[in-house]
Design a protein around this motif. Structure first.
Motif, short mmCIF file in Angstrom:
data_model
loop_
_atom_site.label_atom_id
_atom_site.label_comp_id
_atom_site.label_asym_id
_atom_site.label_seq_id
_atom_site.Cartn_x
_atom_site.Cartn_y
_atom_site.Cartn_z
N PRO A 23 13.21 24.53 45.82
CA PRO A 23 13.30 25.34 47.05
C PRO A 23 14.58 25.01 47.82
O PRO A 23 15.12 23.91 47.69
N PRO A 24 15.09 25.95 48.62
CA PRO A 24 16.36 25.73 49.31
C PRO A 24 16.36 24.53 50.25
O PRO A 24 17.40 23.91 50.46
N MET A 25 15.21 24.18 50.81
CA MET A 25 15.18 23.06 51.76
C MET A 25 15.35 21.70 51.07
O MET A 25 15.55 20.69 51.73
N PHE A 26 15.30 21.67 49.73
CA PHE A 26 15.47 20.41 49.01
C PHE A 26 16.89 19.88 49.11
O PHE A 26 17.12 18.69 48.95
N GLY A 27 17.88 20.78 49.29
CA GLY A 27 19.26 20.33 49.41
C GLY A 27 20.22 21.18 48.59
O GLY A 27 19.82 22.20 48.03
N PRO A 28 21.49 20.78 48.54
CA PRO A 28 22.51 21.58 47.85
C PRO A 28 22.26 21.69 46.35
O PRO A 28 21.66 20.80 45.74
N VAL A 29 22.72 22.81 45.79
CA VAL A 29 22.55 23.04 44.36
C VAL A 29 23.90 23.38 43.74
O VAL A 29 24.81 23.87 44.41
N LEU A 30 24.00 23.14 42.44
CA LEU A 30 25.22 23.40 41.68
C LEU A 30 24.96 24.45 40.62
O LEU A 30 23.99 24.35 39.87
N ASP A 31 25.80 25.47 40.59
CA ASP A 31 25.79 26.46 39.52
C ASP A 31 26.88 26.03 38.54
O ASP A 31 28.07 26.30 38.74
N ALA A 32 26.49 25.31 37.50
CA ALA A 32 27.43 24.68 36.56
C ALA A 32 27.69 25.63 35.40
O ALA A 32 26.88 25.79 34.51
N GLY A 33 28.88 26.23 35.44
CA GLY A 33 29.20 27.31 34.51
C GLY A 33 28.80 28.62 35.15
O GLY A 33 28.06 29.42 34.59
N CYS A 34 29.31 28.84 36.36
CA CYS A 34 28.82 29.92 37.23
C CYS A 34 29.31 31.30 36.82
O CYS A 34 28.83 32.31 37.35
N GLN B 114 22.37 26.26 49.75
CA GLN B 114 23.75 25.79 49.85
C GLN B 114 24.24 25.60 48.42
O GLN B 114 23.75 24.72 47.71
N VAL B 115 25.22 26.40 48.01
CA VAL B 115 25.59 26.47 46.60
C VAL B 115 27.05 26.09 46.38
O VAL B 115 27.94 26.49 47.13
N GLU B 116 27.28 25.34 45.31
CA GLU B 116 28.63 25.10 44.78
C GLU B 116 28.67 25.73 43.39
O GLU B 116 27.71 25.61 42.63
N GLY B 117 29.78 26.38 43.07
CA GLY B 117 29.93 26.99 41.75
C GLY B 117 31.16 26.47 41.03
O GLY B 117 32.23 26.36 41.62
N VAL B 118 30.98 26.14 39.75
CA VAL B 118 32.08 25.63 38.93
C VAL B 118 32.10 26.39 37.61
O VAL B 118 31.05 26.63 37.01
N ASP B 119 33.29 26.76 37.17
CA ASP B 119 33.45 27.37 35.86
C ASP B 119 34.81 26.99 35.29
O ASP B 119 35.77 26.78 36.05
N ILE B 120 34.89 26.93 33.98
CA ILE B 120 36.14 26.53 33.35
C ILE B 120 37.19 27.65 33.34
O ILE B 120 38.38 27.39 33.23
N ALA B 121 36.74 28.89 33.51
CA ALA B 121 37.63 30.05 33.43
C ALA B 121 38.09 30.48 34.82
O ALA B 121 37.29 30.87 35.66
N GLY B 122 39.39 30.40 35.05
CA GLY B 122 39.94 30.75 36.35
C GLY B 122 39.68 32.19 36.75
O GLY B 122 39.47 32.49 37.94
N GLN C 222 24.61 11.68 42.65
CA GLN C 222 23.40 12.12 43.35
C GLN C 222 23.70 13.12 44.47
O GLN C 222 23.11 13.08 45.54
N THR C 223 24.60 14.05 44.20
CA THR C 223 24.99 15.05 45.20
C THR C 223 23.98 16.18 45.32
O THR C 223 23.74 16.69 46.42
N HIS D 139 23.16 14.71 34.83
CA HIS D 139 22.18 13.71 35.26
C HIS D 139 22.76 12.86 36.40
O HIS D 139 22.08 12.59 37.40
N ARG D 140 24.02 12.46 36.28
CA ARG D 140 24.68 11.66 37.32
C ARG D 140 24.71 12.39 38.66
O ARG D 140 24.53 11.77 39.72
N LEU D 141 24.91 13.69 38.62
CA LEU D 141 25.08 14.48 39.83
C LEU D 141 23.77 14.79 40.54
O LEU D 141 23.77 15.14 41.72
N LEU D 142 22.65 14.67 39.83
CA LEU D 142 21.36 14.97 40.43
C LEU D 142 20.81 13.81 41.24
O LEU D 142 20.96 12.64 40.86
N ARG D 143 20.15 14.14 42.33
CA ARG D 143 19.41 13.14 43.09
C ARG D 143 18.20 12.67 42.29
O ARG D 143 17.74 13.39 41.39
#
Length: 227
Positions: free
Chosen positions: A44-55, A70-78, A110-111, A135-139
């Protein structure tokens, strides 16, 4: 690894415009329609920030943002990132997107409360390194929803040229392998959901054991919790 990543970025840059045209259908009515409801149920959104890895073009990131995440998005393709930023700005959402390799990301330990990574892990040079990075990035107790292409998925064609000893941008990792690799490296399986191609009757598929469902799948979704 550098050659692999450069080739991957170039391939998806080339695909970006066509991919973006199909995003709405994929996520709303097509093969990805069950992914966001599954993710939202476990994170749920109240749990904290989330990452779209390969967005990709940011469609899922935008949809999550509309639901209060609260979303962060990362992709290898510019080019994918450019389209993602364009979509977010057009819709009036401030989502941080950046290019990057999801097996080596610039975030602190743990972000994130949750990570979404759909049809991405098998496009990295080392799925093991990628899973360890996520795994490193997860709380503690955080959830990764990973989508792994099944044997019937057309995009598996990206790995075909390996048979000619050519460099490819996709591992041939099967869903069961991804699941076992995750379990052996700090995750526990909470849920598994197969997605089938059109024409596969659910009344048949739902009666099959898990290994046959995976073998028949276009895509298998794994909900994995960090131990």
């Amino acid at each position: 690894m550098r050659d692999w990543n450069e080739k991957t970025a170039k391939t998806f840059d080339h695909m970006a415009e066509e991919w973006s045209r199909k995003s709405d259908n994929m996520w709303e009515t097509g093969s990805r329609k069950t992914i966001l409801p599954l993710f939202m149920r476990h994170v749920p959104p109240m749990f904290g920030p989330v990452l779209d890895a390969g967005c990709g073009d940011g469609y899922a990131s935008w949809r999550l943002a509309t639901d209060g995440y609260q979303v962060e998005g990362v992709d290898i393709a510019g080019e994918m990132i450019r389209l993602a930023q364009q979509r977010a700005e057009k819709m009036g959402f401030k989502i941080r997107f950046q290019t990057g390799d999801i097996s080596n990301l610039p975030f602190a330990d743990q972000t994130f409360a949750g990570i979404l990574s759909i049809n991405v892990i098998e496009f990295t040079p080392s799925p093991l390194k990628t899973l360890r990075e996520l795994h490193r990035l997860l709380r503690p107790g955080g959830v990764l929803v990973a989508g792994i292409l099944g044997p019937t998925a057309g995009p598996r064609g990206h790995s075909y040229r390996r048979l000619y000893d050519e460099t490819t941008i996709q591992n041939t990792m099967m869903p069961w392998e991804a699941k076992q690799l995750a379990i052996e490296n700090g995750f526990e399986l909470l849920e598994e959901e197969p997605v089938y191609k059109e024409g596969v009757p659910s009344e048949l598929a739902d009666r099959l054991p898990v290994d046959l469902q995976e073998a028949l799948s276009f895509l298998t979704l794994f909900v994995l919790r960090k131990k």
